[in-house]
Each structure stands twice: as structure tokens, then as C-alpha cells.
Design an enzyme around this catalytic site. Sequence first.
Site, PDB file in Angstrom:
ATOM      1  N   GLN A  97     142.453  30.559  38.941  1.00 19.73           N
ATOM      2  CA  GLN A  97     143.569  30.246  38.048  1.00 19.73           C
ATOM      3  C   GLN A  97     143.117  29.211  37.025  1.00 19.73           C
ATOM      4  OE1 GLN A  97     147.432  29.764  40.571  1.00 19.73           O
ATOM      5  NE2 GLN A  97     145.724  29.363  41.940  1.00 19.73           N
ATOM      6  N   ASN A  98     141.890  28.714  37.196  1.00 19.74           N
ATOM      7  CA  ASN A  98     141.423  27.620  36.319  1.00 19.74           C
ATOM      8  C   ASN A  98     140.896  28.158  35.002  1.00 19.74           C
ATOM      9  OD1 ASN A  98     142.077  26.106  38.493  1.00 19.74           O
ATOM     10  ND2 ASN A  98     139.976  25.726  39.160  1.00 19.74           N
ATOM     11  N   HIS A 115     144.095  33.265  34.429  1.00 22.27           N
ATOM     12  CA  HIS A 115     144.950  32.505  33.506  1.00 22.27           C
ATOM     13  C   HIS A 115     144.249  32.208  32.177  1.00 22.27           C
ATOM     14  CE1 HIS A 115     147.750  30.906  36.953  1.00 22.27           C
ATOM     15  NE2 HIS A 115     147.962  32.173  36.657  1.00 22.27           N
ATOM     16  N   THR A 183     144.838  25.099  45.593  1.00 24.18           N
ATOM     17  CA  THR A 183     146.006  25.515  44.803  1.00 24.18           C
ATOM     18  C   THR A 183     147.276  25.168  45.569  1.00 24.18           C
ATOM     19  OG1 THR A 183     147.163  27.344  43.725  1.00 24.18           O
ATOM     20  CG2 THR A 183     145.835  27.920  45.631  1.00 24.18           C
ATOM     21  N   LEU A 209     143.348  19.523  49.830  1.00 24.54           N
ATOM     22  CA  LEU A 209     143.399  18.083  50.109  1.00 24.54           C
ATOM     23  C   LEU A 209     144.625  17.738  50.952  1.00 24.54           C
ATOM     24  CD1 LEU A 209     141.935  15.439  49.343  1.00 24.54           C
ATOM     25  CD2 LEU A 209     143.404  15.309  47.341  1.00 24.54           C
TER      26      LEU A 209
HETATM   27  P1  OAD Z   1     148.360  22.424  41.185  1.00 25.58           P
HETATM   28  O1  OAD Z   1     148.226  21.157  40.418  1.00 25.58           O
HETATM   29  O2  OAD Z   1     149.715  22.998  41.327  1.00 25.58           O
HETATM   30  O3  OAD Z   1     147.783  22.207  42.658  1.00 25.58           O
HETATM   31  C1  OAD Z   1     146.538  21.607  42.877  1.00 25.58           C
HETATM   32  C2  OAD Z   1     146.260  21.613  44.362  1.00 25.58           C
HETATM   33  O4  OAD Z   1     144.957  21.104  44.572  1.00 25.58           O
HETATM   34  C3  OAD Z   1     147.214  20.728  45.189  1.00 25.58           C
HETATM   35  O5  OAD Z   1     147.726  21.496  46.273  1.00 25.58           O
HETATM   36  C4  OAD Z   1     146.310  19.587  45.687  1.00 25.58           C
HETATM   37  O6  OAD Z   1     146.674  19.138  46.988  1.00 25.58           O
HETATM   38  C5  OAD Z   1     144.964  20.249  45.709  1.00 25.58           C
HETATM   39  N1  OAD Z   1     143.813  19.341  45.547  1.00 25.58           N
HETATM   40  C6  OAD Z   1     143.709  18.239  44.764  1.00 25.58           C
HETATM   41  N2  OAD Z   1     142.490  17.698  44.859  1.00 25.58           N
HETATM   42  C7  OAD Z   1     141.783  18.485  45.717  1.00 25.58           C
HETATM   43  C8  OAD Z   1     140.452  18.452  46.238  1.00 25.58           C
HETATM   44  N3  OAD Z   1     139.574  17.521  45.872  1.00 25.58           N
HETATM   45  N4  OAD Z   1     140.087  19.436  47.095  1.00 25.58           N
HETATM   46  C9  OAD Z   1     140.965  20.404  47.480  1.00 25.58           C
HETATM   47  N5  OAD Z   1     142.230  20.468  47.041  1.00 25.58           N
HETATM   48  C10 OAD Z   1     142.629  19.534  46.165  1.00 25.58           C
HETATM   49  O7  OAD Z   1     147.345  23.471  40.543  1.00 25.58           O
HETATM   50  P2  OAD Z   1     147.287  25.065  40.711  1.00 25.58           P
HETATM   51  O8  OAD Z   1     147.790  25.477  42.038  1.00 25.58           O
HETATM   52  O9  OAD Z   1     145.935  25.495  40.297  1.00 25.58           O
HETATM   53  O10 OAD Z   1     148.773  27.690  35.095  1.00 25.58           O
HETATM   54  O11 OAD Z   1     148.320  25.507  39.615  1.00 25.58           O
HETATM   55  C11 OAD Z   1     148.474  26.869  39.332  1.00 25.58           C
HETATM   56  C12 OAD Z   1     148.777  27.078  37.869  1.00 25.58           C
HETATM   57  O12 OAD Z   1     149.851  26.224  37.489  1.00 25.58           O
HETATM   58  C13 OAD Z   1     147.653  26.669  36.935  1.00 25.58           C
HETATM   59  O13 OAD Z   1     146.684  27.691  36.766  1.00 25.58           O
HETATM   60  C14 OAD Z   1     148.370  26.427  35.650  1.00 25.58           C
HETATM   61  C15 OAD Z   1     149.554  25.647  36.190  1.00 25.58           C
HETATM   62  O14 OAD Z   1     150.698  25.687  35.446  1.00 25.58           O
HETATM   63  C16 OAD Z   1     148.770  27.861  33.777  1.00 25.58           C
HETATM   64  O15 OAD Z   1     148.487  26.985  32.986  1.00 25.58           O
HETATM   65  C17 OAD Z   1     149.148  29.231  33.367  1.00 25.58           C
END
Ligand code: OAD
Length: 240
Positions: A97-98, A115, A183, A209
Site C-alpha cells: 500500500q506504500n 496505491h 498495516t 508494532l
Molecule cells: P497506518 O498508518 O494506518 O498503519 C500503520 C501501521 O504500522 C500501524 O498499525 C502501526 O502499529 C504499524 N507500525 C508502525 N511502526 C511499525 C514498525 N516499526 N514495525 C511494524 N509495524 C509498525 O498505515 P497503513 O495501514 O499503511 O492510503 O494505511 C493504509 C493506507 O491508508 C495508506 O496506503 C494510505 C492511507 O490513507 C492512501 O494514501 C491511498
Amino acid sequence: MLSNLRIKNDDNVTILTGAGISAESRIRTFRDGNGLWNEHRVEDVATPEGFRKNPELVWKFYKARYKQLSEVEPNPGHYALVELEKKCNDDFCLITQNVDNLHKLAGSKNVIEMHGTLVNCYCSNCRSYYSMSEIDMELPIPLCEHCNGRLRPNIVWFNEIPYELDKIHDVLSKTSILIVVGTSGQVYPAAQFLYYVKRNGGYTIGVNLEFTHDSSVYNEFHKGKSGVILPELINQITQI
Ligand code: OAD
């Protein structure tokens, strides 16, 4: 021992990554305490309506994110997935999704950027593509050389359809092992992949995390930093 799973020759391995895998490369996530959506309204910078209303603001947001890419590097989590792909050969797909290009920069080959990506943009009128490196960053709203239409970042915004959904569907329907990394599972359709693979009898592993709303659905869930967990996990599950 993190996992008792061992990948077999006939396994099809799929990875789904989110912003968390790039957090250790100093790229901000979206929904954590310091997440981007705490400072910016999704409607303003991540929807087609926001772009129509204030394209200058949208460009300012994505130009800053693009510029940051020159300052960051893949981390051990990204590199561990490259090693996993080498061991799985063609039976491997990484869906992300990145939009930060870090998987490709690390060396991952079979990557679906569902995305979009920060590294290029396209004309909202004639759909000509441009590399961001050829865009004049001083212009508030870059315009198309062919038709003078407004260029827009190649990002799938809310209310738009993610890329390569047909291919993703094919990949998921033959997936026997799904590893979901970093995610929050809040954004569809990616949030459904876990349920889809599980229902088809696939084995599912989560790495995050924090515990998430769907942590208990996984066959295995590993809480911690992906840059620490993935190298060890992948080393174990690829042992013969
Ligand atoms: P989020 O910001 O919603 O979630 C990030 C996740 O990463 C959280 O569950 C954290 O706990 C976890 N996290 C943080 N640091 C970490 C680490 N070092 N190791 C493992 N996990 C860690 O981001 P996404 O789920 O990617 O879409 O969000 C999905 C979509 O929402 C994105 O692609 C973007 C956003 O709106 C668009 O821009 C279309």
C-alpha cells in the site's frame, strides 16, 4: 523460535505491506500518534475532490513527501523480503500500500504498488506520465507539455480504485502463505486480503508494532518492529 512454519516448494507466498514497514526508514505512518492524518485532512490532500478544490495544497503535500525520498533508505525489513523472494522464485508476490518506492529500491522484483507511487505523476486530462524527477518543483501546479492539463501525483486517492485489482485477485486466490506487515487494516480492499486468504485455507502471519483490530484472526501474530522481526522470521521459515 518465532515460528514453526517452514515454506515448502509448492507454497505460494504473498506479502502485504503498509506504512509500518517504512517507519524504521523514518517515513511517517498515517494513523499512529505522529501519523500524517493527524496533521492533514484526508479530504484536502487525498481525494479527487480535494485536488479539484485546491491543487496547490495537494501538490505541496506530495512534493514534500517526494523530496523526502532522497533522504531515506530501505531498512532490514525491506531487505528481508528481498531475501524471501529469492528463495521463493516465481511463487512470490509483494503487494504494497506504500508509495515510497522502498521495496523496489531494496531489490524486490515482483511488486504491486496498489496505491500508486510517489516517483511519477500524470496528466489529469490526457493521462501522459511524467517522472517526478523531470517536474519543476518550484511550480505550484505542474502542467502537461502536451495539453496544458493539470498534472497530478500518481497516488490512488480515497474514492478511487486501487491499481491491479485483477492481478491481486489472481495472486490471492493461489496464496498459501500470507504475511501482512505494518498495516492498521483500516483501508479497503487491502484490509480484506487476510480474510480472503484465510477463508481459502491459507496460512496467515501478521507483523505489527502494536496489536490491531484483526490480530487475533492471524494464525501467527508477531508484535514488534518489522525491521527486527522480519529478518529472524524469514530466516526461520525458509530453513529446509
Ligand atoms: P497506518 O498508518 O494506518 O498503519 C500503520 C501501521 O504500522 C500501524 O498499525 C502501526 O502499529 C504499524 N507500525 C508502525 N511502526 C511499525 C514498525 N516499526 N514495525 C511494524 N509495524 C509498525 O498505515 P497503513 O495501514 O499503511 O492510503 O494505511 C493504509 C493506507 O491508508 C495508506 O496506503 C494510505 C492511507 O490513507 C492512501 O494514501 C491511498
